[in-house]
Design a protein around this motif. Sequence first.
Motif, mmCIF file in Angstrom:
data_model
loop_
_atom_site.group_PDB
_atom_site.id
_atom_site.type_symbol
_atom_site.label_atom_id
_atom_site.label_comp_id
_atom_site.label_asym_id
_atom_site.label_seq_id
_atom_site.Cartn_x
_atom_site.Cartn_y
_atom_site.Cartn_z
ATOM 1 N N GLU A 299 -28.926 -112.038 38.246
ATOM 2 C CA GLU A 299 -29.600 -111.519 37.047
ATOM 3 C C GLU A 299 -29.337 -112.411 35.837
ATOM 4 O O GLU A 299 -30.260 -112.786 35.109
ATOM 5 C CB GLU A 299 -29.118 -110.093 36.762
ATOM 6 C CG GLU A 299 -29.616 -109.074 37.770
ATOM 7 C CD GLU A 299 -29.104 -107.671 37.512
ATOM 8 O OE1 GLU A 299 -29.626 -106.744 38.139
ATOM 9 O OE2 GLU A 299 -28.168 -107.505 36.698
ATOM 10 N N ALA A 300 -28.074 -112.727 35.607
ATOM 11 C CA ALA A 300 -27.719 -113.511 34.426
ATOM 12 C C ALA A 300 -28.339 -114.901 34.474
ATOM 13 O O ALA A 300 -28.949 -115.359 33.497
ATOM 14 C CB ALA A 300 -26.201 -113.603 34.299
ATOM 15 N N LEU A 301 -28.197 -115.575 35.608
ATOM 16 C CA LEU A 301 -28.721 -116.935 35.688
ATOM 17 C C LEU A 301 -30.241 -116.953 35.557
ATOM 18 O O LEU A 301 -30.802 -117.865 34.933
ATOM 19 C CB LEU A 301 -28.298 -117.579 37.013
ATOM 20 C CG LEU A 301 -26.796 -117.753 37.241
ATOM 21 C CD1 LEU A 301 -26.538 -118.503 38.542
ATOM 22 C CD2 LEU A 301 -26.128 -118.466 36.068
ATOM 23 N N ALA A 302 -30.912 -115.963 36.108
ATOM 24 C CA ALA A 302 -32.374 -115.912 36.016
ATOM 25 C C ALA A 302 -32.844 -115.719 34.588
ATOM 26 O O ALA A 302 -33.982 -116.086 34.252
ATOM 27 C CB ALA A 302 -32.915 -114.787 36.896
ATOM 28 N N CYS A 303 -32.000 -115.152 33.748
ATOM 29 C CA CYS A 303 -32.369 -114.893 32.354
ATOM 30 C C CYS A 303 -31.952 -116.029 31.419
ATOM 31 O O CYS A 303 -32.170 -115.939 30.208
ATOM 32 C CB CYS A 303 -31.753 -113.581 31.884
ATOM 33 S SG CYS A 303 -32.492 -112.141 32.678
ATOM 34 N N THR A 320 -23.535 -123.895 42.405
ATOM 35 C CA THR A 320 -22.616 -124.988 42.119
ATOM 36 C C THR A 320 -21.725 -124.557 40.962
ATOM 37 O O THR A 320 -22.091 -124.707 39.790
ATOM 38 C CB THR A 320 -23.376 -126.275 41.740
ATOM 39 O OG1 THR A 320 -24.309 -126.601 42.776
ATOM 40 C CG2 THR A 320 -22.402 -127.438 41.551
ATOM 41 N N PRO A 321 -20.567 -123.961 41.244
ATOM 42 C CA PRO A 321 -19.666 -123.562 40.161
ATOM 43 C C PRO A 321 -19.314 -124.752 39.283
ATOM 44 O O PRO A 321 -19.076 -125.863 39.762
ATOM 45 C CB PRO A 321 -18.437 -123.034 40.916
ATOM 46 C CG PRO A 321 -18.974 -122.588 42.241
ATOM 47 C CD PRO A 321 -20.058 -123.572 42.567
ATOM 48 N N GLY A 322 -19.315 -124.509 37.984
ATOM 49 C CA GLY A 322 -19.089 -125.580 37.023
ATOM 50 C C GLY A 322 -20.383 -126.165 36.500
ATOM 51 O O GLY A 322 -20.398 -126.766 35.416
ATOM 52 N N ARG A 323 -21.468 -126.017 37.244
ATOM 53 C CA ARG A 323 -22.780 -126.485 36.816
ATOM 54 C C ARG A 323 -23.727 -125.313 36.550
ATOM 55 O O ARG A 323 -24.468 -125.302 35.573
ATOM 56 C CB ARG A 323 -23.398 -127.405 37.884
ATOM 57 C CG ARG A 323 -22.566 -128.628 38.227
ATOM 58 C CD ARG A 323 -22.498 -129.640 37.098
ATOM 59 N NE ARG A 323 -23.814 -130.160 36.740
ATOM 60 C CZ ARG A 323 -24.476 -131.109 37.403
ATOM 61 N NH1 ARG A 323 -23.959 -131.639 38.506
ATOM 62 N NH2 ARG A 323 -25.642 -131.542 36.976
ATOM 63 N N ASP A 324 -23.718 -124.304 37.471
ATOM 64 C CA ASP A 324 -24.559 -123.120 37.287
ATOM 65 C C ASP A 324 -23.863 -122.080 36.424
ATOM 66 O O ASP A 324 -24.512 -121.349 35.675
ATOM 67 C CB ASP A 324 -24.902 -122.493 38.642
ATOM 68 C CG ASP A 324 -25.806 -123.379 39.474
ATOM 69 O OD1 ASP A 324 -26.704 -124.023 38.893
ATOM 70 O OD2 ASP A 324 -25.627 -123.426 40.706
ATOM 71 N N PHE A 325 -22.569 -121.986 36.552
ATOM 72 C CA PHE A 325 -21.752 -121.058 35.761
ATOM 73 C C PHE A 325 -20.335 -121.602 35.744
ATOM 74 O O PHE A 325 -19.999 -122.518 36.500
ATOM 75 C CB PHE A 325 -21.787 -119.639 36.353
ATOM 76 C CG PHE A 325 -21.374 -119.570 37.802
ATOM 77 C CD1 PHE A 325 -20.041 -119.561 38.180
ATOM 78 C CD2 PHE A 325 -22.335 -119.506 38.797
ATOM 79 C CE1 PHE A 325 -19.668 -119.508 39.515
ATOM 80 C CE2 PHE A 325 -21.978 -119.454 40.140
ATOM 81 C CZ PHE A 325 -20.641 -119.458 40.493
ATOM 82 N N LEU A 326 -19.514 -121.028 34.890
ATOM 83 C CA LEU A 326 -18.115 -121.417 34.802
ATOM 84 C C LEU A 326 -17.256 -120.411 35.561
ATOM 85 O O LEU A 326 -17.523 -119.218 35.532
ATOM 86 C CB LEU A 326 -17.669 -121.485 33.338
ATOM 87 C CG LEU A 326 -18.466 -122.442 32.436
ATOM 88 C CD1 LEU A 326 -17.965 -122.352 31.004
ATOM 89 C CD2 LEU A 326 -18.389 -123.874 32.962
ATOM 90 N N GLU A 350 -26.895 -126.374 28.418
ATOM 91 C CA GLU A 350 -26.899 -127.196 29.627
ATOM 92 C C GLU A 350 -26.532 -126.355 30.846
ATOM 93 O O GLU A 350 -27.173 -126.440 31.907
ATOM 94 C CB GLU A 350 -25.917 -128.356 29.468
ATOM 95 C CG GLU A 350 -25.803 -129.242 30.693
ATOM 96 C CD GLU A 350 -24.807 -130.373 30.496
ATOM 97 O OE1 GLU A 350 -24.494 -131.047 31.483
ATOM 98 O OE2 GLU A 350 -24.343 -130.580 29.358
ATOM 99 N N LEU A 351 -25.487 -125.541 30.706
ATOM 100 C CA LEU A 351 -25.050 -124.663 31.783
ATOM 101 C C LEU A 351 -26.158 -123.680 32.151
ATOM 102 O O LEU A 351 -26.487 -123.508 33.339
ATOM 103 C CB LEU A 351 -23.791 -123.911 31.342
ATOM 104 C CG LEU A 351 -23.116 -123.025 32.391
ATOM 105 C CD1 LEU A 351 -22.383 -123.873 33.424
ATOM 106 C CD2 LEU A 351 -22.135 -122.059 31.697
#
Length: 380
Positions: A299-303, A320-326, A350-351
């Motif tokens: 949900e979060a990434l799609a928004c 990809t942790p560190g690139r898609d989220f922390l 960027e994230l």
Amino acid sequence: MFYHSLLSDWNHGNAHFLRGIASELLARGHDVAVYEPENAWSVQNLVAEHGDAPLREFAHAYPALRSTRYDPTNLDLDQALDNANLVLVHEWNEHDLVARIGQHRAHNDDYRLLFHDTHHRAATEPESMAAYDLRHYDGVLAFGKVIGDIYMQNSWAQRVWTWHEAADTRVFYPRYTDDRRQTIDNANPSVHRPSSIVHRHYDGDLVWIGNWGDEERTAELREFLIGPVVALGLRARVHGVRYPDYARAELAAAGIEYAGWLPNYRAPEVFARFRATVHVMRRPYVERLPGIPTIRVFEALACGIPLACSPWDDAEHLFTPGRDFLMARDGAEMQRHLDMLAHDEAAAQELAAHGLATIRARHTCAHRVDELLAIYEELE
């Protein structure tokens, strides 16, 4: 499709995926029938707290979606399953109904029947899951490989497919006010840093959408949410249900606004008003079910909102942790992540752009419908 509820998402995170899959199937020209018990506790709690208005709002938000609310004591399966090609039965259904549908399948070879598991009970309540009679089911859709492995190891099912949750991008997409360019949304997925930075107005620094729930992450919420908010002096808001009095008191003492239940389909507009969000994993998923992020990450990434997570093992390499989220290993690292996201807008965007591109490339309900139809063809 036999699910707990299409109408209500009160303490019912599976509603997002169910609605998204049903919407995608309808858009492709399939006939979709969703059945939910008329006494579903999610609907009952929602109406008890908010009246009938949320049910009317659901109909406005999803005009194409309908469900049949049935009395479990007199459900006519011959009528419900007439002309069906594929039947999905969710694991929140009662054992008796799951068995009845299986018996119906045993005497009818006209459709394929799959059990859909989206919970940690296979690991945490194996006796309850073993009591489901799946002898006549064609297989199980498990929302993580580790869940599917449990089914096969215990001989609960004949066949298993991993069918991860995903984002309904018809509803979950970046929302911005009309006078602001959608830098994150328009970012070229091949260029991870947006070419220009939009300095937006935010209502706050951090929002968390999730339920307190069953003491499965109380310590984690204190470490990864409440502690960093207090240490950094962030403007924060929490949405969710099942918050006991002591939890609300802790949030108030930390200066965190508790805003109660939020309709799932309104999460995107709330995400748009905050700089970042967090995902705090429930303990059973961290300790026993690697590879399952739950729907909140999708949900979060799609928004297009920057996301920081408490520890979880992306064992199936969905992201990809560190690139898609922390990812934060402890509260101190979460504090550093949230401090950066609150003050470095270029890095935050960027994230968010990378996470959004990953969702659109791999993790939408359209992708999952493709997978579902491929499974159906395999069974045929």
